[in-house]
Scaffold this active site. Structure first.
Site, PDB file in Angstrom:
ATOM      1  N   ASP A  45      -3.817   1.919  -2.770  1.00 44.02           N
ATOM      2  CA  ASP A  45      -3.213   1.820  -1.446  1.00 44.02           C
ATOM      3  C   ASP A  45      -1.752   2.237  -1.563  1.00 44.02           C
ATOM      4  O   ASP A  45      -0.889   1.472  -1.963  1.00 44.02           O
ATOM      5  CB  ASP A  45      -3.339   0.389  -0.908  1.00 44.02           C
ATOM      6  CG  ASP A  45      -2.766   0.264   0.500  1.00 44.02           C
ATOM      7  OD1 ASP A  45      -2.197   1.268   0.990  1.00 44.02           O
ATOM      8  OD2 ASP A  45      -2.876  -0.823   1.090  1.00 44.02           O
TER       9      ASP A  45
ATOM     10  N   LYS B 192       2.852   5.148   6.822  1.00 38.08           N
ATOM     11  CA  LYS B 192       4.314   5.077   6.789  1.00 38.08           C
ATOM     12  C   LYS B 192       4.981   6.458   6.678  1.00 38.08           C
ATOM     13  O   LYS B 192       5.075   7.156   7.682  1.00 38.08           O
ATOM     14  CB  LYS B 192       4.745   4.102   5.704  1.00 38.08           C
ATOM     15  CG  LYS B 192       4.201   2.703   6.048  1.00 38.08           C
ATOM     16  CD  LYS B 192       4.791   1.540   5.325  1.00 38.08           C
ATOM     17  CE  LYS B 192       4.292   0.257   5.983  1.00 38.08           C
ATOM     18  NZ  LYS B 192       3.536  -0.638   5.143  1.00 38.08           N
TER      19      LYS B 192
ATOM     20  N   TYR C 218      -1.072  -6.637   0.327  1.00 39.80           N
ATOM     21  CA  TYR C 218      -1.360  -6.506   1.745  1.00 39.80           C
ATOM     22  C   TYR C 218      -1.911  -5.111   1.989  1.00 39.80           C
ATOM     23  O   TYR C 218      -1.341  -4.126   1.533  1.00 39.80           O
ATOM     24  CB  TYR C 218      -0.082  -6.722   2.561  1.00 39.80           C
ATOM     25  CG  TYR C 218      -0.276  -6.592   4.056  1.00 39.80           C
ATOM     26  CD1 TYR C 218      -0.970  -7.559   4.767  1.00 39.80           C
ATOM     27  CD2 TYR C 218       0.244  -5.508   4.753  1.00 39.80           C
ATOM     28  CE1 TYR C 218      -1.136  -7.437   6.153  1.00 39.80           C
ATOM     29  CE2 TYR C 218       0.081  -5.382   6.132  1.00 39.80           C
ATOM     30  CZ  TYR C 218      -0.612  -6.353   6.819  1.00 39.80           C
ATOM     31  OH  TYR C 218      -0.777  -6.231   8.185  1.00 39.80           O
TER      32      TYR C 218
HETATM   33  C1  PLP Z   1       2.169  -1.301   5.691  1.00 39.97           C
HETATM   34  C2  PLP Z   1       1.017  -1.345   4.786  1.00 39.97           C
HETATM   35  C3  PLP Z   1      -0.306  -1.305   5.257  1.00 39.97           C
HETATM   36  C4  PLP Z   1      -0.640  -1.362   6.718  1.00 39.97           C
HETATM   37  O1  PLP Z   1      -0.199  -0.262   7.432  1.00 39.97           O
HETATM   38  P1  PLP Z   1      -0.037  -0.391   9.041  1.00 39.97           P
HETATM   39  O2  PLP Z   1       0.348   0.978   9.470  1.00 39.97           O
HETATM   40  O3  PLP Z   1       0.999  -1.435   9.274  1.00 39.97           O
HETATM   41  O4  PLP Z   1      -1.365  -0.820   9.564  1.00 39.97           O
HETATM   42  C5  PLP Z   1      -1.334  -1.223   4.345  1.00 39.97           C
HETATM   43  N1  PLP Z   1      -1.083  -1.201   3.015  1.00 39.97           N
HETATM   44  C6  PLP Z   1       0.163  -1.256   2.526  1.00 39.97           C
HETATM   45  C7  PLP Z   1       0.376  -1.217   1.058  1.00 39.97           C
HETATM   46  C8  PLP Z   1       1.252  -1.353   3.392  1.00 39.97           C
HETATM   47  O5  PLP Z   1       2.492  -1.443   2.890  1.00 39.97           O
END
Ligand code: PLP
Length: 431
Positions: free
Chosen positions: A239, A267, A144
Site C-alpha cells: 500500500d 495522494k 491504515y
Molecule cells: C491515505 C491512505 C489511504 C486511504 O486513502 P484515501 O484517499 O484517504 O481513501 C490508504 N492507505 C494509506 C497507506 C494511506 O496513507
C-alpha cells in the site's frame, strides 16, 4: 492567535456535518481544541479564515509534494477545465497516466484508476481473493488502508487517534477474514500463515508506515514478507498510497528493492484532486472487468481534472529527480536540528524519518510497531501541537500521523520551525 471565525464556523458546521468535519482527524479532537478552517494555501503556507499564516507540514496528508497551488499544476487544471469536467468516457490522459505510472514503478504492468486510496485497497483485495480463490487477508496492527470494512481491524490513522481501531458496523464475518500481524515481526506473520494453511489470499502492508506516525521497516522485514508470500501463494500488496512517489521516484518499492504483486496508490498521483489507483502484474490485473470477471467501476474514475493535476505532478517529479535530493536535504536539516534540541534539553522524545516523511514521538523508547507507538504521551503531544500552532507551524493534529515536507519548504522556514519547536517543547515539558 485570533481564531474566532474558525470557532464560529465550527459551531455552524456541527449542525449539519457529523462532528463538523468530513474526515475525523480534521476535528482536532485529540489535541483539545476546535479545528481551523482553511481559506487558502500557496507553496509551503496555509492561511486560515481569520487570516493567520502557517508553515504547513500536513500537505493535505501527503499529496502536496510540490507545495500548494504549484503554478504548473494550476495551469494544467485551467487548461483541462475549459474542455469539460467529466465525460464518463475514455480519454488520452488516462493512457498517459497509466504509461507514466508503469514507467516509474516497473512492478506495475497494468493499472486501474479509482477515486480514493480506500477504493484502491478494497478493490485490490477483491482482486487478490478472486485470483487466489481464497478469502482471508493479513494486515498489520496500526497500518491504515482506508476505511473499507476489511481494514477497520486494528487500524491506524484517525481510528487510532480516536481510539476506535475496530469500528462498530463491521460484521463479525468480515472481521474474521482479516488477520492482524505485528509490524516488523516476521515471526508473527509466519504463525498466522501456519495457523491458516492455504486460506490467505493477500497480505497488505504500508512499506513505511505513515499511519501510526512514521515507522520504517526493519532490515529484511519487507523482503521476508515477499518471500513468505511467494512461498505460500499469497498476493503481496504494497500500500503505497502515502509512500508512492514520496520517498523515491519509484516509491518505497524502489527504495527497498521489493517487487510486490499489486501496488495501491493515491495522494500524490492526484496532485491534490481525489484519486486512487491499483496496479501490478498483468496476470492478476487482467481479471478486472471488462477483460475479466472481477467487477469494479466508477462514474468519475480517470476524471479529466484529476488526471491533469496528477499527470502534471508526476511529470514534474519524473523530469526533475533533484526533487528528492532537495526533499532529503530539507528533512535532514529539520531532523538534525530537532536532535540538537532533544539533546540540549534532555527531552524524552524519539524521531523516525524516511526522506521527507517523519514523526516526533513523545516517548523515549524506539518506535517500531503499534505497541511502541502507543506508549507516546499524547497529552504532552497536544500541548506541543498547540504551542506550535500559536507560533505559525501547522502540524498534523495527532501523534499518530507522519509530517511531510514539500519542495516549496525553504531553509529559512525550516529554521523558523526549529526555533518554534525548541520553545514549544520546553514549554510542553515544563507543565
Ligand atoms: C491515505 C491512505 C489511504 C486511504 O486513502 P484515501 O484517499 O484517504 O481513501 C490508504 N492507505 C494509506 C497507506 C494511506 O496513507
Amino acid at each position: 492567535m485570533n481564531t474566532t471565525t474558525s470557532e464560529r464556523l465550527f459551531e455552524r458546521a456541527q449542525q449539519t456535518i457529523p462532528g463538523g468535519v468530513n474526515s475525523p482527524v480534521r476535528a482536532f479532537t485529540s489535541v483539545g481544541r476546535s479545528p481551523l478552517f482553511i481559506a487558502r494555501a500557496h507553496g509551503s503556507k496555509l492561511w486560515d479564515v481569520d487570516g493567520n499564516e502557517f508553515i504547513d507540514y500536513v500537505g493535505s496528508w501527503g499529496p502536496m509534494i510540490l507545495g500548494h497551488a504549484h503554478p504548473a499544476v494550476v495551469e494544467a487544471l485551467q487548461k483541462a477545465i475549459v474542455d469539460g469536467t467529466s465525460f464518463g468516457a475514455a480519454t488520452l490522459r488516462e493512457i498517459e497516466m497509466a504509461e507514466l505510472i508503469a514507467k516509474l514503478m516497473p512492478s506495475i504492468e497494468m493499472v486501474r484508476m479509482v477515486n480514493s486510496g480506500t477504493e484502491a485497497t478494497m478493490s485490490a483485495v477483491r482482486l487478490a481473493r478472486a485470483f487466489t480463490k481464497r478469502e482471508k487477508i493479513i494486515k498489520f496492527e496500526g497500518c491504515y488502508h482506508g476505511h473499507a470494512d476489511s481494514f477497520l481491524i486494528s487500524a491506524g490513522s484517525g481510528a487510532m487517534t480516536l481510539g476506535i481501531p475496530d469500528s462498530p458496523g463491521v460484521t463479525q464475518s468480515i472481521a474474521a477474514d482479516t488477520l492482524t500481524a505485528t509490524y516488523n515481526d516476521l515471526q508473527s506473520v509466519r504463525r498466522m500463515i501456519d495457523a491458516h494453511p492455504g486460506q490467505i489470499a493477500a497480505m497488505i502492508v504500508e512499506p513505511i508506515v505513515g499511519n501510526m506516525g512514521c515507522v520504517p521497516p526493519a532490515d529484511g522485514f519487507l523482503q521476508g514478507l515477499r518471500t513468505l508470500c511467494t512461498t505460500h501463494g499469497i498476493v503481496f500488496i504494497l500500500d503505497e498510497v502515502m509512500t508512492g512517489f514520496r520517498v523515491a521516484p519509484g516509491g518505497a518499492q524502489q527504495l527497498y528493492n521489493i517487487e510486490p504483486d499489486l501496488t495501491t496508490l493515491g495522494k500524490i498521483i492526484g496532485g491534490g484532486l481525489p484519486v486512487g489507483a491499483y496496479g501490478g502484474k498483468k496476470e492478476i490485473m487482467k481479471l478486472i472487468a471488462p477483460s475479466g470477471p472481477v467487477y469494479q467501476a466508477g462514474t468519475l474514475s480517470g476524471n479529466p481534472l484529476a488526471m491533469a493535476a496528477g499527470l502534471e505532478t508526476l511529470q514534474i517529479l519524473n523530469a526533475t529527480p533533484d526533487v528528492y535530493v532537495v526533499l532529503e536535504e530539507r528533512a535532514a536539516q529539520l531532523a538534525e536540528g530537532m536532535k540538537q534540541i532533544i539533546d540540549r534539553h534532555h527531552l524524552p522524545l524519539t524521531q523516525n524519518r524516511v526522506g521527507s516523511m517523519f514523526t516526533l514521538f513523545f516517548t523515549r523508547e524506539r518506535v517500531t510497531d503499534f505497541t511502541s507507538a502507543k506508549r507516546s504521551d499524547t497529552a504532552r503531544f497536544g500541548r506541543y501541537f498547540n504551542a506550535m500552532l500559536g507560533k505559525g507551524v501547522y502540524l498534523a493534529p495527532s501523534q499518530f500521523e507522519a509530517a511531510f515536507i514539500s519542495t516549496a519548504h525553504t531553509r529559512g522556514e525550516i529554521e523558523h520551525t526549529l526555533a518554534a519547536a525548541e520553545e514549544s517543547l520546553v514549554s510542553a515539558f515544563s507543565m
